[in-house]
Design a protein around this motif. Structure first.
Motif, PDB file in Angstrom:
ATOM      1  N   ASP A  39       0.836  -1.203   0.000  1.00  0.00           N
ATOM      2  CA  ASP A  39       0.000   0.000   0.000  1.00  0.00           C
ATOM      3  C   ASP A  39       0.870   1.252   0.000  1.00  0.00           C
ATOM      4  O   ASP A  39       2.007   1.241   0.494  1.00  0.00           O
ATOM      5  CB  ASP A  39      -0.888   0.033   1.246  1.00  0.00           C
ATOM      6  N   GLN A 115      -4.549 -11.615   3.703  1.00  0.00           N
ATOM      7  CA  GLN A 115      -5.465 -10.752   4.442  1.00  0.00           C
ATOM      8  C   GLN A 115      -5.332  -9.283   4.048  1.00  0.00           C
ATOM      9  O   GLN A 115      -6.132  -8.457   4.467  1.00  0.00           O
ATOM     10  CB  GLN A 115      -5.209 -10.900   5.952  1.00  0.00           C
ATOM     11  N   LYS A 116      -4.314  -8.958   3.266  1.00  0.00           N
ATOM     12  CA  LYS A 116      -4.142  -7.575   2.835  1.00  0.00           C
ATOM     13  C   LYS A 116      -5.166  -7.233   1.756  1.00  0.00           C
ATOM     14  O   LYS A 116      -5.289  -7.941   0.750  1.00  0.00           O
ATOM     15  CB  LYS A 116      -2.730  -7.347   2.297  1.00  0.00           C
ATOM     16  N   LYS A 117      -5.887  -6.154   1.955  1.00  0.00           N
ATOM     17  CA  LYS A 117      -6.932  -5.757   1.018  1.00  0.00           C
ATOM     18  C   LYS A 117      -6.373  -5.459  -0.371  1.00  0.00           C
ATOM     19  O   LYS A 117      -7.021  -5.725  -1.383  1.00  0.00           O
ATOM     20  CB  LYS A 117      -7.689  -4.540   1.564  1.00  0.00           C
ATOM     21  N   ASN A 119      -3.969  -6.956  -1.881  1.00  0.00           N
ATOM     22  CA  ASN A 119      -3.765  -8.214  -2.601  1.00  0.00           C
ATOM     23  C   ASN A 119      -5.085  -8.796  -3.093  1.00  0.00           C
ATOM     24  O   ASN A 119      -5.179  -9.343  -4.195  1.00  0.00           O
ATOM     25  CB  ASN A 119      -3.050  -9.219  -1.699  1.00  0.00           C
ATOM     26  N   THR A 120      -6.131  -8.668  -2.255  1.00  0.00           N
ATOM     27  CA  THR A 120      -7.467  -9.107  -2.662  1.00  0.00           C
ATOM     28  C   THR A 120      -7.927  -8.342  -3.895  1.00  0.00           C
ATOM     29  O   THR A 120      -8.459  -8.922  -4.856  1.00  0.00           O
ATOM     30  CB  THR A 120      -8.476  -8.890  -1.521  1.00  0.00           C
ATOM     31  N   HIS A 121      -7.719  -7.039  -3.872  1.00  0.00           N
ATOM     32  CA  HIS A 121      -8.129  -6.202  -5.007  1.00  0.00           C
ATOM     33  C   HIS A 121      -7.330  -6.556  -6.252  1.00  0.00           C
ATOM     34  O   HIS A 121      -7.878  -6.630  -7.363  1.00  0.00           O
ATOM     35  CB  HIS A 121      -7.929  -4.731  -4.641  1.00  0.00           C
ATOM     36  N   LEU A 218     -12.526  -4.753  -2.270  1.00  0.00           N
ATOM     37  CA  LEU A 218     -12.164  -5.121  -0.910  1.00  0.00           C
ATOM     38  C   LEU A 218     -12.976  -6.286  -0.349  1.00  0.00           C
ATOM     39  O   LEU A 218     -12.950  -6.552   0.839  1.00  0.00           O
ATOM     40  CB  LEU A 218     -12.288  -3.909   0.036  1.00  0.00           C
ATOM     41  N   LYS A 219     -13.710  -6.997  -1.200  1.00  0.00           N
ATOM     42  CA  LYS A 219     -14.465  -8.154  -0.751  1.00  0.00           C
ATOM     43  C   LYS A 219     -13.830  -9.410  -1.312  1.00  0.00           C
ATOM     44  O   LYS A 219     -13.736  -9.589  -2.519  1.00  0.00           O
ATOM     45  CB  LYS A 219     -15.921  -8.062  -1.208  1.00  0.00           C
ATOM     46  N   LYS A 220     -13.378 -10.286  -0.424  1.00  0.00           N
ATOM     47  CA  LYS A 220     -12.718 -11.512  -0.859  1.00  0.00           C
ATOM     48  C   LYS A 220     -13.748 -12.494  -1.401  1.00  0.00           C
ATOM     49  O   LYS A 220     -14.756 -12.766  -0.767  1.00  0.00           O
ATOM     50  CB  LYS A 220     -11.961 -12.140   0.312  1.00  0.00           C
TER      51      LYS A 220
END
Length: 241
Positions: A39, A115-117, A119-121, A218-220
């Motif tokens: 980030d 768990q990092k947002k 990375n999810t994005h 931001l939603k896995k």
């Protein structure tokens, strides 16, 4: 084979991804882009920005990175590029893929479950790209693929014959079986039959096609049914055909 992108948090499954990338390029010259994402600190101060940007790696991550370098150094036609990416967006990923001439992205379980947002994005953006994606499996240690099962979506018009030539630009494998999932909501009902087919035909990779969908920031997302079968999944963007 064009170059290969591996988004990573430098867990042990990155080592398997690097080995798989080398096997998939069939001896052709290829650059592996290992992308580490962080980030951008929310600050207006340049001094504070430099202090807060995460540059350090843990001993475990350093060990994984060193082993990846050693694996690459033993190969004649491959090179490794470490790409540090601060901040992420769809245009950034698109430009990065164009700049590095990416022909395949390898997604590891550790990166997708991070768990990092950010990375999810990133995983969601890549899933919406036109680039082929190889989803590796936590317990899968084999790096060479030979027999594939094509799991056809209910609304897809593509048959195994349509995909074979394109798949061979990525891996030297044969699509030996094809099945169709008519109701995605009941896909798990056919899991025992697919597991049996995988065992009987010595299948070591699944093939699926995907279509773009709206990003849920931001939603896995849940792991796909295909990934639950326990072997790698090659996901191809259906719009390129």
């Amino acid at each position: 084979m064009k170059n290969i992108l591996i988004p990573s948090i430098l867990q042990s499954d990155t080592i398997n991804a690097v080995k798989t990338a080398i096997k998939s390029s069939n001896g052709a010259k290829c650059q592996l882009i290992l992308m580490l994402i962080a980030d951008i600190p929310d600050t207006y101060s340049s001094a504070n920005l430099l202090r807060n940007i995460d540059k350090g790696l843990s001993p475990t991550q350093e060990s994984v990175l060193q082993l990846c370098r050693e694996i690459i150094s033993e190969s004649k036609n491959y090179s490794l590029k470490i790409h540090h990416q601060y901040g992420i967006s769809a245009p950034i990923i698109r430009n990065l893929m164009e700049y590095y001439t990416i022909g395949l992205t390898i997604m590891t379980p550790s990166f997708k479950s991070s768990q990092k947002k950010i990375n999810t994005h990133c995983a969601q953006i890549i899933a919406n790209s036109k680039c082929p994606i190889l989803h590796t499996n936590t317990d899968f240690q084999e790096e060479t693929f030979s027999q594939a099962l094509y799991i056809k979506n209910s609304d897809s018009i593509l048959n195994a014959e349509d995909l074979q030539a394109y798949v061979n630009t990525l891996f030297s494998l044969k699509i030996v079986s094809e099945t169709k999932i008519n109701d995605p909501q009941r896909a798990y009902d056919v899991e025992p039959f697919l597991t049996d087919a995988i065992a009987k035909n010595n299948i070591n990779i699944l093939i699926e096609t995907r279509k773009p969908k709206k990003l849920k920031l931001l939603k896995k997302e849940k792991a796909s049914f295909h990934e639950a079968l326990g072997i790698p999944v090659l996901s191809l963007y259906e719009g390129i055909y």
